[in-house]
Design a protein around this motif. Structure first.
Motif: not given
Length: 403
Positions: A321-329
């Motif tokens: 879920q985090i990797e799929n977020h623009a800021a998370g990645q």
């Protein structure tokens, strides 16, 4: 046990709750215990309880005060896993009759126990005391010898009054627990005078007194003291320590926790002294909430995901879920593979030993060896003998009584 009604003691006669309520002058002052290495309990001094000529004994802990027992409890109510973990560590895990979300708590505990010969926790069939709110009817149904729960915490639950708490104590069994030591939060009104804060292993020592397992406790504390000594000797200078944060991610938000504040919820991070990426944040409690942009601005070297080895919070699902977020990645911890599964904050002594080892490896791989990662649904990972912070067999032998 056989016998006529006159010969066989009832459970009410077997364990009585002679509780001196706070506010009566028995307990004075609010003591904050400092270092985890200086925790009290029964290892450095005689038992915290006293024994009468008739074999009955008492144990004292705030806020319950002095609680009297006529025998070792055999049917024990608990809510949070730290007390169940204490019972297992003392050889009394079978006495536990309830635990918060049994499948999650029980599976998490057994994730660690699977690495200990002869140690396990049978959570199947246990009641979940918070499933529909803490129920007086459930407590009467379970008919426990002792309730390992803080009466101050119980007073905050829906439909509970002080008279209800007294009824449970008088008609079933005493309450013996301390919830607010977890965070050093202020207890509810009516319990503030005389409330004390205890470290995890100090509180464990008092529970050991309830079960009359002082010798087993002393041996377990030696294992813990050795782990703390190893950590202290190997920690790099503060200037060389990574920035880190412990979080729980849900619905686009990070619930963030300080690393080095007082409270037994932090008994697995505080001794490791990493640089808290949010140390300057004042949340009004032990945790706060930040969004992706705030997390990226802090950009800690290491992110420890609380509950990451527990069903419903497994790390691989959260990381996707985090990797799929623009800021998370863009987070350094994601890009550098330093997003790790952390344990439970409701940790007892066995859990604490494994979580100290786990966190030491995640924060300081050069000093303590690489963390091999956690595989969803599997036992705690196998660690090479030379890289373990404690001897598994030694711990198993103490828990199972072979010491």
């Amino acid at each position: 046990m056989s016998g006529t009604p006159a010969e066989t003691p009832t459970r009410r006669e077997y364990v009585t709750g002679g509780v001196a309520l706070i506010g009566g002058g028995l307990l004075a002052g609010c003591t904050s215990i400092g270092s985890e290495t200086n925790s009290g309990g029964t290892s450095e001094k005689s038992t915290t309880g006293t024994t009468a000529d008739d074999g009955s004994y008492s144990v004292t802990m705030a806020p319950a005060g002095k609680v009297e027992f006529d025998g070792v409890p055999e049917n024990v109510f608990s809510i949070f896993p730290q007390y169940a973990d204490m019972a297992v560590a003392l050889g009394h895990g079978d006495a536990i009759n309830s635990i918060y979300v049994p499948e999650m708590s029980g599976k998490t505990m057994n994730t660690y126990y699977d690495r200990l010969d002869g140690v396990s926790f049978d959570w199947n069939g246990l009641s979940d005391p918070l499933k529909n709110g803490l129920s007086k009817e459930l407590l009467y149904q379970l008919d426990s010898d002792v309730h390992l729960v803080d009466p101050a915490y119980v007073s905050t639950q829906n439909n509970w009054s002080q008279s209800d708490i007294e009824d449970i104590r008088n008609n079933i069994g005493p309450m013996f627990g301390n919830f607010y030591s977890g965070t050093h939060d202020r207890p509810p009104e009516g319990y503030r005078d005389g409330y004390q804060y205890y470290e995890l292993w100090e509180m464990f020592g008092k529970v050991a007194d309830v079960f009359r397992e002082q010798e087993r406790y002393r041996e377990l504390k030696k294992v813990h003291d050795d782990v703390l000594a190893t950590i202290e000797n190997k920690l790099p200078p503060k200037s060389e320590r990574p920035t880190a944060v412990r979080v729980t991610y849900s619905d686009g938000k990070f619930y963030t926790y300080h690393l080095n504040e007082p409270g037994y919820w932090l008994a697995d991070t505080r001794p490791l002294g990493a640089t808290d990426a949010f140390a300057e944040q004042e949340w009004g409690s032990l945790w706060g909430t930040v969004d992706f942009e705030t997390m990226l601005e802090a950009d800690p070297d290491v992110i420890l995901h609380l509950w990451g080895i527990s069903p419903g919070y497994y790390l691989d699902e959260i990381q996707t879920q985090i990797e799929n977020h623009a800021a998370g990645q863009k987070l350094s911890a994601i890009r550098n593979d330093r997003f790790y599964a952390a344990g439970m904050r409701y940790q007892g002594p066995i859990m604490n030993l494994f979580q100290l080892e786990m966190t030491a490896k995640q924060l300081y791989p050069e000093q303590f060896g690489e963390w091999p990662g956690y595989v969803t649904g599997k036992p705690y990972p196998e660690i090479p003998k030379g890289e373990r912070l404690f001897d598994r067999q030694r711990l198993s032998d103490v828990i199972t009584g072979n010491f």
